[in-house]
Design a protein around this motif. Structure first.
Motif, mmCIF file in Angstrom:
data_model
loop_
_atom_site.group_PDB
_atom_site.id
_atom_site.type_symbol
_atom_site.label_atom_id
_atom_site.label_comp_id
_atom_site.label_asym_id
_atom_site.label_seq_id
_atom_site.Cartn_x
_atom_site.Cartn_y
_atom_site.Cartn_z
ATOM 1 N N ASP A 151 -140.249 4.785 2.720
ATOM 2 C CA ASP A 151 -140.639 4.019 3.855
ATOM 3 C C ASP A 151 -141.950 4.679 4.371
ATOM 4 N N PRO A 152 -142.924 4.594 3.433
ATOM 5 C CA PRO A 152 -144.230 5.231 3.914
ATOM 6 C C PRO A 152 -144.771 4.269 4.844
ATOM 7 N N LEU A 165 -151.638 8.571 3.753
ATOM 8 C CA LEU A 165 -150.007 8.581 4.167
ATOM 9 C C LEU A 165 -150.021 9.141 5.643
ATOM 10 N N ALA A 168 -143.345 9.045 6.894
ATOM 11 C CA ALA A 168 -142.481 8.550 6.282
ATOM 12 C C ALA A 168 -141.005 9.179 6.486
#
Length: 488
Positions: A151-152, A165, A168
């Motif tokens: 679930d980034p 990023l 997560a």
């Protein structure tokens, strides 16, 4: 006197209960603040990891120790301290201190913490080194699952690629997190030092709450995003500001992320802070169980802050806002009464404080002042202004900042200068550098910054010579032959 130094990375001061956050659970740091001295105006010398940490190690400002950028994005600066650089662990070793550092080492590439006498696993870099063999052994010994995320959360860069990023979900229990691992190793070191009996300096440097925020469900979802008041500076327009700030906002993809996701990111960041607070609590509890609390001074601080959406930015960068320069600072010395101090102090001042408490000469830490008199409730003469600096990260970008009780001046030789009235504009949304009613303030701060830079030997003052032409500085014939020479 034993010394326990607890440090986080990229930590906003407004995430702690003791600094006024009503939502984030930080009971252990709140208790440390309630039994020690909380500094409300504690600042980093520069809002980037390696230079700030090198300033702590040496007691020198970045322009002096010359470690000016993180090696991951180095733009041609030095990557290690000079061989002859003074460092506080060398002075403590001469007094037979046991020296330990568990956690992030980000002060050079060729010399690690052990090069300066510290015990502990070698953990370099800017993020949790989850492939490190000592961490892998820790997980294996305890039958814990390896690192895995899903679930980034990330935005989209201007060229259409995925952005950095930001957060997560981590599919590990809390006992397997890198933060729990670090606290466990610190406790083991503490137990060894207690058994030895000699005085010790033990640092625990957490890698968080630096982004990306990678957390188990219990912390990823700990706080309801509806509790989050988005930073007022999300209203930033960048009008009258250096263009680099707008460019950084695009780089960090803020405008491509829905506002509700921005709130979720802040809530996740809060969860990270709570996770670290719990691990700090484990260390402090063990200190007490070992009977060391009455003989140990405890520090808590961070290397710099984090934007978390403030000014439509993430991470940090060439924008000298309070969000990334003001940091938490708590010191508890046994026997000293709890208090809150309002002086401008710096992470660099921790160096002389450590030396002072260990009975060492503080003078080699030339840009550092011992905070011991302040913790003891004394009122020594203290500077009324704070200086900070930046040299660039992804590219060279020299800056200097001076702030006093009310105003902040930032000199950007490559762009427009900035002036903020922090009483009327606490979120630093309006650059008032060209406002005529603040011309006397601008001139006063420019003169003071110029004089302080010359006094300390920071060649940045050469970049300020054009300010003579616009009347911000009085003519000084001693400068007539000088040309700008750079920032270091």
């Amino acid at each position: 006197m034993n010394l326990l130094f607890l440090m986080t990375d990229q930590h906003r001061v407004d995430t702690l209960g003791c600094y006024g956050n009503p939502h984030v659970a930080t009971p252990n740091l709140d208790r440390l603040a309630a039994t020690g001295t909380r500094f409300d105006r504690f600042y980093t010398p520069t809002a980037i990891c390696t230079p700030a940490r090198a300033s702590l190690l040496t007691g020198q400002a970045p322009f002096r120790h010359r470690l000016l950028a993180n090696y991951e994005r180095n733009v041609g600066y030095l990557e290690d301290l000079r061989e002859d650089a003074f460092t506080f662990p060398g002075a403590l070793a001469e007094r037979d201190y046991q020296l330990g550092l568990v956690g992030k080492w980000h002060v050079g590439t060729h010399r690690n913490a052990a090069s300066y006498g510290f015990d502990g696993p070698d953990l370099p870099g800017w993020h949790n080194p989850v492939d490190h063999p000592d961490y892998a052994a820790y997980l294996k010994e305890r039958g814990l699952p390896p690192y895995r995320i899903s679930d980034p959360i990330r935005g989209t860069t201007p060229n259409g690629n995925p952005g950095n990023l930001l957060a997560a979900r981590l599919h590990q229990p809390v006992e397997a997190t890198f933060e729990h691992y670090l606290a466990t190793r610190a406790i083991e070191q503490l137990e060894r030092y207690a058994a030895d009996g000699r005085p010790f300096f033990l640092a625990t440097h957490f890698f968080g709450p630096h982004l990306p925020y990678l957390l188990p469900d219990a912390y990823f979802d700990r706080y309801d995003p509806d509790l989050v008041d988005l930073p007022a500076s999300i209203a930033e327009t960048f009008e009258g500001k250096p263009p680099v700030q707008r460019n950084y906002s695009a780089h960090w993809t803020f405008d491509t992320i829905p506002i509700e996701v921005s709130a979720k990111l802040i809530a996740v960041y809060w969860g990270y802070v709570t996770l670290i607070d719990e691990q700090i609590g484990r260390i402090l509890t063990r200190l007490e169980e070992l009977g060391l609390a009455d003989d140990t001074s405890v520090f808590f601080t961070a290397d710099h802050g984090e934007f978390t959406g403030a000014h439509r930015l993430h991470d940090k960068g060439p924008a000298m806002y309070e969000d990334i320069y003001r940091i938490p600072g708590i010191i508890r010395i046994p026997g000293e009464a709890p208090q809150v101090r309002q002086e401008f102090v710096s992470l660099t001042d921790c160096t002389a404080t450590i030396l002072d408490l260990a009975g060492c000469d503080t003078s080699p830490a030339v840009d550092s002042r011992s905070l011991v008199p302040l913790v003891r409730g004394e009122h020594p003469r203290w500077p009324a202004e704070l200086l900070a600096e930046f040299h660039g990260h992804h590219f060279p970008y020299p800056q200097r900042m001076i702030r006093d009780e009310r105003h902040k001046l930032i000199v950007n030789p490559e762009s427009v200068n900035e002036l903020y009235d922090l009483d009327t504009d606490p979120h630093e949304l309006t650059n008032r550098y060209e406002h005529p009613e603040l011309l006397p303030v601008r001139r006063r701060l420019t003169r003071r910054l110029y004089d302080l830079l010359r006094e300390r030997g920071d060649n940045f003052y050469h970049w300020m010579t054009p300010m003579f032409d616009i009347g911000d500085l009085d003519y000084d014939p001693s400068l007539s032959s000088f040309e700008p020479e750079g920032t270091a």
